[in-house]
Design an enzyme around this catalytic site. Structure first.
Site, PDB file in Angstrom:
ATOM      1  N   THR A 138     -13.350   2.721 -11.470  1.00  0.00           N
ATOM      2  CA  THR A 138     -12.196   2.345 -10.633  1.00  0.00           C
ATOM      3  C   THR A 138     -12.649   1.506  -9.447  1.00  0.00           C
ATOM      4  O   THR A 138     -13.567   1.890  -8.722  1.00  0.00           O
ATOM      5  CB  THR A 138     -11.460   3.605 -10.137  1.00  0.00           C
ATOM      6  OG1 THR A 138     -11.002   4.336 -11.266  1.00  0.00           O
ATOM      7  CG2 THR A 138     -10.271   3.249  -9.255  1.00  0.00           C
ATOM      8  N   SER A 167     -11.118  12.646 -13.671  1.00  0.00           N
ATOM      9  CA  SER A 167     -11.431  11.897 -12.449  1.00  0.00           C
ATOM     10  C   SER A 167     -12.711  12.402 -11.794  1.00  0.00           C
ATOM     11  O   SER A 167     -13.039  13.591 -11.898  1.00  0.00           O
ATOM     12  CB  SER A 167     -10.269  12.058 -11.465  1.00  0.00           C
ATOM     13  OG  SER A 167     -10.666  11.719 -10.156  1.00  0.00           O
ATOM     14  N   LYS A 224     -11.092  -0.317 -14.014  1.00  0.00           N
ATOM     15  CA  LYS A 224      -9.705   0.096 -13.726  1.00  0.00           C
ATOM     16  C   LYS A 224      -9.296  -0.366 -12.335  1.00  0.00           C
ATOM     17  O   LYS A 224     -10.011  -0.095 -11.363  1.00  0.00           O
ATOM     18  CB  LYS A 224      -9.606   1.621 -13.815  1.00  0.00           C
ATOM     19  CG  LYS A 224      -8.255   2.196 -13.412  1.00  0.00           C
ATOM     20  CD  LYS A 224      -8.169   3.664 -13.768  1.00  0.00           C
ATOM     21  CE  LYS A 224      -6.830   4.269 -13.396  1.00  0.00           C
ATOM     22  NZ  LYS A 224      -6.706   4.566 -11.976  1.00  0.00           N
ATOM     23  N   TYR A 238     -15.862   6.894  -9.495  1.00  0.00           N
ATOM     24  CA  TYR A 238     -15.836   6.239  -8.190  1.00  0.00           C
ATOM     25  C   TYR A 238     -17.290   6.072  -7.774  1.00  0.00           C
ATOM     26  O   TYR A 238     -18.064   7.034  -7.874  1.00  0.00           O
ATOM     27  CB  TYR A 238     -15.151   7.119  -7.147  1.00  0.00           C
ATOM     28  CG  TYR A 238     -13.639   7.103  -7.173  1.00  0.00           C
ATOM     29  CD1 TYR A 238     -12.930   5.905  -7.112  1.00  0.00           C
ATOM     30  CD2 TYR A 238     -12.922   8.290  -7.221  1.00  0.00           C
ATOM     31  CE1 TYR A 238     -11.535   5.907  -7.110  1.00  0.00           C
ATOM     32  CE2 TYR A 238     -11.533   8.293  -7.210  1.00  0.00           C
ATOM     33  CZ  TYR A 238     -10.850   7.099  -7.159  1.00  0.00           C
ATOM     34  OH  TYR A 238      -9.478   7.093  -7.152  1.00  0.00           O
ATOM     35  N   HIS A 283      -3.078   1.457  -9.273  1.00  0.00           N
ATOM     36  CA  HIS A 283      -3.355   2.841  -8.890  1.00  0.00           C
ATOM     37  C   HIS A 283      -2.041   3.614  -8.666  1.00  0.00           C
ATOM     38  O   HIS A 283      -1.939   4.440  -7.766  1.00  0.00           O
ATOM     39  CB  HIS A 283      -4.209   2.853  -7.609  1.00  0.00           C
ATOM     40  CG  HIS A 283      -5.153   4.011  -7.501  1.00  0.00           C
ATOM     41  ND1 HIS A 283      -6.512   3.885  -7.629  1.00  0.00           N
ATOM     42  CD2 HIS A 283      -4.947   5.329  -7.251  1.00  0.00           C
ATOM     43  CE1 HIS A 283      -7.097   5.057  -7.452  1.00  0.00           C
ATOM     44  NE2 HIS A 283      -6.167   5.956  -7.228  1.00  0.00           N
TER      45      HIS A 283
HETATM   46  C1  LIG Z   1      -1.918  12.440  -7.863  1.00  0.00           C
HETATM   47  C2  LIG Z   1      -2.683  11.254  -8.365  1.00  0.00           C
HETATM   48  C3  LIG Z   1      -4.063  11.241  -8.254  1.00  0.00           C
HETATM   49  C4  LIG Z   1      -4.800  10.139  -8.715  1.00  0.00           C
HETATM   50  N1  LIG Z   1      -6.172  10.173  -8.655  1.00  0.00           N
HETATM   51  C5  LIG Z   1      -6.881   9.144  -9.200  1.00  0.00           C
HETATM   52  C6  LIG Z   1      -8.300   9.195  -9.240  1.00  0.00           C
HETATM   53  O1  LIG Z   1      -8.921  10.173  -8.824  1.00  0.00           O
HETATM   54  N2  LIG Z   1      -8.959   8.138  -9.780  1.00  0.00           N
HETATM   55  C7  LIG Z   1      -8.301   7.038 -10.271  1.00  0.00           C
HETATM   56  O2  LIG Z   1      -8.943   6.095 -10.751  1.00  0.00           O
HETATM   57  N3  LIG Z   1      -6.940   6.975 -10.253  1.00  0.00           N
HETATM   58  C8  LIG Z   1      -6.239   8.004  -9.738  1.00  0.00           C
HETATM   59  N4  LIG Z   1      -4.865   7.946  -9.751  1.00  0.00           N
HETATM   60  C9  LIG Z   1      -4.193   6.801 -10.366  1.00  0.00           C
HETATM   61  C10 LIG Z   1      -3.932   7.056 -11.848  1.00  0.00           C
HETATM   62  O3  LIG Z   1      -5.129   7.070 -12.570  1.00  0.00           O
HETATM   63  C11 LIG Z   1      -3.045   5.954 -12.445  1.00  0.00           C
HETATM   64  O4  LIG Z   1      -3.605   4.694 -12.185  1.00  0.00           O
HETATM   65  C12 LIG Z   1      -1.608   5.997 -11.907  1.00  0.00           C
HETATM   66  O5  LIG Z   1      -1.178   7.318 -11.721  1.00  0.00           O
HETATM   67  C13 LIG Z   1      -0.686   5.284 -12.871  1.00  0.00           C
HETATM   68  O6  LIG Z   1       0.618   5.244 -12.379  1.00  0.00           O
HETATM   69  P1  LIG Z   1       1.773   6.295 -12.807  1.00  0.00           P
HETATM   70  O7  LIG Z   1       1.494   7.541 -12.005  1.00  0.00           O
HETATM   71  O8  LIG Z   1       3.011   5.620 -12.411  1.00  0.00           O
HETATM   72  O9  LIG Z   1       1.627   6.549 -14.279  1.00  0.00           O
HETATM   73  C14 LIG Z   1      -4.117   9.030  -9.281  1.00  0.00           C
HETATM   74  C15 LIG Z   1      -2.727   9.065  -9.374  1.00  0.00           C
HETATM   75  C16 LIG Z   1      -2.006  10.154  -8.950  1.00  0.00           C
HETATM   76  C17 LIG Z   1      -0.510  10.159  -9.113  1.00  0.00           C
END
Ligand SMILES: Cc1cc2nc3c(=O)[nH]c(=O)nc-3n(C[C@H](O)[C@H](O)[C@H](O)COP(=O)(O)O)c2cc1C
Length: 419
Positions: A186, A136, A276, A160, A300
């Site tokens: 994203t 990320s 995304k 981002y 997300h």
């Molecule tokens: C703690 C956490 C931090 C996340 N940080 C980002 C991020 O920095 N950038 C991003 O595009 N998605 C981020 N996401 C979303 C994840 O990339 C992903 O879309 C999501 O976790 C998928 O759902 P799931 O947790 O049910 O597998 C984050 C998700 C979590 C749980």
């Protein structure tokens, strides 16, 4: 009448097969976890409440996440019989390269907060399993650090686009120079979602010591030991001032990003580019026509717009609209390898796991992430075998129906009740 006999000591001895005790506590703990939910339970026990809730939680009433998981649970599989599948092939080609399994690790910010090994554990486990790892923009390990942890495997970078565009462009160039092969841009964070658990916990970055956090720390000494004896927890690629995660996101994200930004990034980035956070058919078509290499249907993990569409429900109509040749990936709510099999059957080329990976990380660092991948792998293989398919390409929409409790009903103007 039941026939009885005097117990035979030799038979009794035969029954007494004591397991060799496992003295490695971490291994014992992880071996006992049979599902991702089991890993979540261990993670919750071992991680301070604020960090666990930041990971486990979602936005507002957390309806998006609950529904996404429910949608997967509401899958009904339709196996074929007498089709021997003695060995199953779980490998796929995705975005110009191989993956041993139909999932990769999703980008997550602040990963070292959950457990100090953070992205290095994720990238190392991905390397060992032959699946892609995504770093990320808000990662806590540098681009080069991830490359070192996964030198020969596939690394993807999640971008981002910041208010200060140069920061984003520079990161894009650095990731390209380090040999990352795919960029996930994203687009679902014009502003931060309302993560109410973080607000209630007074969660901030860096974590603040209050009476509450100190009391909460007492049964979790190892997390604090790691936290205090390893390099300072900070964004590896950004320098920002502190605050709640929401404040940091709002300061960094630009709510005005548009297709113009996509064109600029396209020029800078030499590899594959996927968007995304796509949440409807029209955007999917427009992005395909704009020439991106693929999309991730995602809300997300329910952390942005609560009550957003369930990506798994969107999947069949998006696949139908964009045709077979455009790459469609999906995430949000995946907790079981069977969820992944269902997604592939309904047209996904690939899936991403966020929390499933983080629960493993919190439960046991690198070994915990290995365990997450192992659990999902065995669930995928078993589900494929039970369905009677030998490869992912054999999965078809007819293998899956969805129980209808959560299926949306689209209303047209003519449905309106005239009063
Ligand atoms: C703690 C956490 C931090 C996340 N940080 C980002 C991020 O920095 N950038 C991003 O595009 N998605 C981020 N996401 C979303 C994840 O990339 C992903 O879309 C999501 O976790 C998928 O759902 P799931 O947790 O049910 O597998 C984050 C998700 C979590 C749980």
């Amino acid at each position: 009448m039941v026939q009885r006999q005097v117990p035979n000591p030799a038979e009794l001895l035969d029954l007494m097969k004591f397991k060799k005790p496992e003295f490695n506590g971490k291994k014992r703990r992880l071996d006992a976890a049979l599902t991702i939910d089991d890993l979540r339970t261990i993670a919750k026990r071992r991680t301070p409440k604020a960090a666990f809730d930041y990971t486990d939680g979602a936005a507002e009433g957390e309806l998006s996440l609950t529904r996404a998981r429910q949608a997967f649970q509401d899958v009904e599989f339709h196996p074929g019989i007498l089709r021997p599948a003695p060995a199953v092939d779980t490998s796929v080609d995705i975005l110009g390269g191989p993956s041993a399994l139909p999932f990769g690790i999703a980008p997550t910010g602040f990963t070292r907060l959950m457990q100090t090994e953070g992205e290095v554990a994720g990238a190392g486990a991905a390397a060992a399993a032959g699946i892609p790892f995504t770093l990320s923009t808000l990662g806590t390990t540098s681009i080069e650090g991830v490359k070192a942890a996964n030198p020969n495997g596939r690394n993807w970078f999640q971008l981002y686009v910041m208010r200060d565009r140069e920061i984003s462009y520079e990161l894009t160039r650095r990731a390209a120079a380090a040999g990352f092969d795919t960029l996930q841009f994203t687009v679902d964070t014009p502003v931060a979602g309302a993560r109410l658990r973080d607000k209630r916990n007074g969660f901030s970055i860096p974590p603040q010591l209050t009476l509450g956090t100190i009391i909460n720390a007492i049964p979790r000494p190892w997390w604090w030991y790691d936290f205090l004896t390893t390099p300072k927890l900070e964004f590896a690629s950004l320098s920002t001032t502190g605050g709640t995660v929401g404040e940091l996101l709002d300061a960094a994200m630009d709510p005005t990003i548009s297709y113009d930004d996509l064109a600029v990034i396209r020029d800078i980035w030499p590899g594959k580019i996927v968007i995304k956070g796509v949440q409807n058919v029209e955007d999917s078509l427009r992005l395909r026509d704009a020439g991106v290499d693929g999309i991730v249907l995602s809300n997300h993990g329910g952390r942005q717009l609560d009550r957003a569409p369930i990506p798994f429900h969107l999947l069949p109509e998006v696949r139908k609209a964009v045709g077979d040749d455009f790459t469609v990936m999906i995430d949000t709510g995946i907790m079981n390898g069977a969820d992944i099999v269902a997604a592939v059957a309904l047209g996904a080329d690939f899936t991403l796991i966020g929390r499933a990976y983080l629960y493993g990380l919190m439960a046991g660092g690198r070994a915990g992430v290995d365990r997450t991948i192992e659990i999902l792998r065995s669930e995928i293989e078993r589900t494929m075998r039970l369905l009677g398919v030998a490869s992912l390409a054999e999965l078809e929409p007819s293998h899956v129906t969805q129980l209808t409790r959560l299926v949306p009903v689209t209303r047209t103007a003519s449905d309106a009740v005239v009063r």
